[in-house]
Design a protein around this motif. Structure first.
Motif, mmCIF file in Angstrom:
data_model
loop_
_atom_site.group_PDB
_atom_site.id
_atom_site.type_symbol
_atom_site.label_atom_id
_atom_site.label_comp_id
_atom_site.label_asym_id
_atom_site.label_seq_id
_atom_site.Cartn_x
_atom_site.Cartn_y
_atom_site.Cartn_z
ATOM 1 N N GLY A 77 -21.336 -71.712 39.229
ATOM 2 C CA GLY A 77 -20.062 -72.037 39.865
ATOM 3 C C GLY A 77 -19.489 -73.379 39.459
ATOM 4 N N ASP A 78 -19.975 -73.960 38.367
ATOM 5 C CA ASP A 78 -19.436 -75.237 37.891
ATOM 6 C C ASP A 78 -18.314 -74.931 36.901
ATOM 7 O OD1 ASP A 78 -18.990 -77.842 37.263
ATOM 8 O OD2 ASP A 78 -21.065 -78.329 36.746
ATOM 9 N N TRP A 79 -17.150 -74.543 37.427
ATOM 10 C CA TRP A 79 -16.053 -74.040 36.607
ATOM 11 C C TRP A 79 -15.556 -75.075 35.604
ATOM 12 C CZ3 TRP A 79 -15.891 -69.095 38.097
ATOM 13 C CH2 TRP A 79 -16.236 -68.795 39.408
ATOM 14 N N SER A 80 -15.378 -76.291 36.048
ATOM 15 C CA SER A 80 -14.824 -77.329 35.174
ATOM 16 C C SER A 80 -15.776 -77.654 34.033
ATOM 17 C CB SER A 80 -14.527 -78.596 35.983
ATOM 18 O OG SER A 80 -13.514 -78.346 36.934
ATOM 19 N N GLY A 133 -18.079 -75.685 32.733
ATOM 20 C CA GLY A 133 -18.089 -74.540 31.826
ATOM 21 C C GLY A 133 -16.853 -74.512 30.944
ATOM 22 N N ALA A 134 -15.686 -74.831 31.528
ATOM 23 C CA ALA A 134 -14.448 -74.866 30.741
ATOM 24 C C ALA A 134 -14.494 -75.978 29.703
ATOM 25 C CB ALA A 134 -13.246 -75.055 31.664
ATOM 26 N N TYR A 154 -21.863 -69.493 30.351
ATOM 27 C CA TYR A 154 -21.924 -68.428 31.358
ATOM 28 C C TYR A 154 -22.802 -68.843 32.543
ATOM 29 C CZ TYR A 154 -23.284 -63.998 33.520
ATOM 30 O OH TYR A 154 -23.539 -62.997 34.418
ATOM 31 N N ILE A 159 -8.498 -77.332 33.639
ATOM 32 C CA ILE A 159 -9.589 -77.528 34.605
ATOM 33 C C ILE A 159 -10.780 -78.212 33.947
ATOM 34 C CG2 ILE A 159 -8.869 -75.490 35.900
ATOM 35 C CD1 ILE A 159 -11.358 -74.058 34.872
ATOM 36 N N GLY A 208 -21.063 -72.189 34.098
ATOM 37 C CA GLY A 208 -19.696 -72.015 34.568
ATOM 38 C C GLY A 208 -19.521 -70.922 35.593
ATOM 39 N N LEU A 209 -20.207 -69.766 35.382
ATOM 40 C CA LEU A 209 -20.018 -68.626 36.278
ATOM 41 C C LEU A 209 -21.152 -68.470 37.273
ATOM 42 C CD1 LEU A 209 -18.584 -65.968 33.792
ATOM 43 C CD2 LEU A 209 -17.344 -67.401 35.411
ATOM 44 N N SER A 236 -11.453 -77.113 42.138
ATOM 45 C CA SER A 236 -11.849 -76.478 43.392
ATOM 46 C C SER A 236 -10.960 -75.255 43.607
ATOM 47 C CB SER A 236 -11.695 -77.439 44.571
ATOM 48 O OG SER A 236 -11.861 -76.741 45.798
ATOM 49 N N PRO A 237 -11.535 -74.064 43.765
ATOM 50 C CA PRO A 237 -10.704 -72.869 43.982
ATOM 51 C C PRO A 237 -9.804 -72.983 45.201
ATOM 52 C CG PRO A 237 -12.983 -72.259 43.495
ATOM 53 C CD PRO A 237 -12.964 -73.748 43.708
#
Length: 314
Positions: free
Chosen positions: A278-281, A283-284, A271, A52, A274-275, A58-59
């Motif tokens: 909500g920017d998951w990509s 943060g990863a 943290y 990701i 990413g959390l 996108s979840p």
């Protein structure tokens, strides 16, 4: 190039011996199987989620159907205005912590090794091991109490200063508080492995050195330190490999709006972006960048140490 007949015979014989060894110790391998399965399930399978970092995750779409963006998130992080500050904060905090904290467990182990009375030694060990079992949240709470403007330390310093010092909000004190509290909490427990290594020291070496007129410091340097050298080398390489993993919990709990210039590190940034955001990509991607730097440091330091004294991690 064709394989020589002699080499193929030797290879077949080795394979037969290996198969025979596994067959004879089948039960031992069976006991090992659950541990291997747990590592595979919880450490290797989740590695797929790292993809990701290269997608606009996108979840709703899931990992497979999310759009591939390549190194876009890595570029965004490297070009962000606060990249240099966050990276240097992480590097300084971990480097100073390693340089100041690594020798302390060794010194403690050497000192404890000189205590001959078992009863006194056990009481000392109980005292220095205890902080390791205190929760990080409790440690941070204690720091806020002791270092507050109305806390015990400021009450003592009031004799020498006109106004209290805001330790927890001043960026200049954050690294000192973080590193010193970490050494206090972990040094005693970390000395256990060095004490275990020192227990294998041949007492005859010390007796012979004493007869030759060697002082206590000379015996420690030429005998005890030499015994600890392989253990110290391996632990130092591992510590350098984790140099970018400062520790999210304490850094985040010690953060205030005033000390962010020195307390914002990669782990806390991941943290928040990413959390919390909500920017998951993104943060990863930042987390993967951190892991790659740690792996590179591990390989480099292992190579350098191997060239210097022959001791190595792998």
């Amino acid at each position: 190039m064709a394989e020589k007949p002699g080499h193929s015979i030797i290879s077949i014989q080795k394979n037969k011996r290996s198969f025979e060894y596994i067959r004879k110790n089948f039960i031992l391998y069976l006991f090992l199987a659950p541990a291997v399965m747990l590592v595979f399930i919880f450490n290797y399978i989740p590695m797929y989620g790292v993809t990701i970092a290269f997608k606009d995750f996108s979840p709703i779409k899931g990992i497979l159907n999310s759009e591939w963006v390549g190194f876009e998130h890595f570029t965004s992080f490297l070009q962000s205005p606060n990249f240099q500050q966050i990276f240097m904060n992480t590097l300084k905090l971990s480097t100073f912590g390693l340089l100041l904290g690594f020798p302390v467990p060794v010194i403690l182990a050497l000192m404890l090794n000189q205590v001959r009375r078992a009863g006194i030694k056990k009481h000392i060990q109980l005292i220095i091991y205890a902080p390791h079992f205190i929760s990080v949240v409790v440690i941070v709470g204690m720091l806020f109490i002791f270092l507050s403007p109305a806390g015990p330390l400021n009450n003592i310093l009031s004799v020498f200063t006109d106004k209290p010092i805001s330790f927890m909000s001043d960026p200049n004190y954050f690294r000192t508080i973080f590193i010193v509290s970490g050494i206090w909490q972990g040094a005693g427990f970390a000395s256990i492995i060095y004490l275990a290594a020192l227990s294998n020291t041949d007492p005859q070496l010390h007796d012979a050195a004493t007869l030759d007129g060697a002082s206590l410091l000379q015996r420690i340097w030429h005998i005890d330190i030499q015994v600890l050298k392989p253990t110290m080398t391996v632990l130092f390489i591992l510590a350098v490999g984790g140099i970018m993993s400062v520790g999210f919990e304490k850094a985040y709990l010690l953060q205030t709006d005033m000390n962010l210039p020195t307390s914002e590190i990669i782990d806390t940034y991941v943290y928040k972006r990413g959390l919390q955001a909500g920017d998951w990509s993104f943060g990863a991607a930042v987390g993967l960048f951190n892991s790659v730097i740690s792996l590179a440091l591990l390989v480099i330091v292992n190579y350098v140490v191997k060239k210097l004294n022959g001791e190595t991690l792998y």
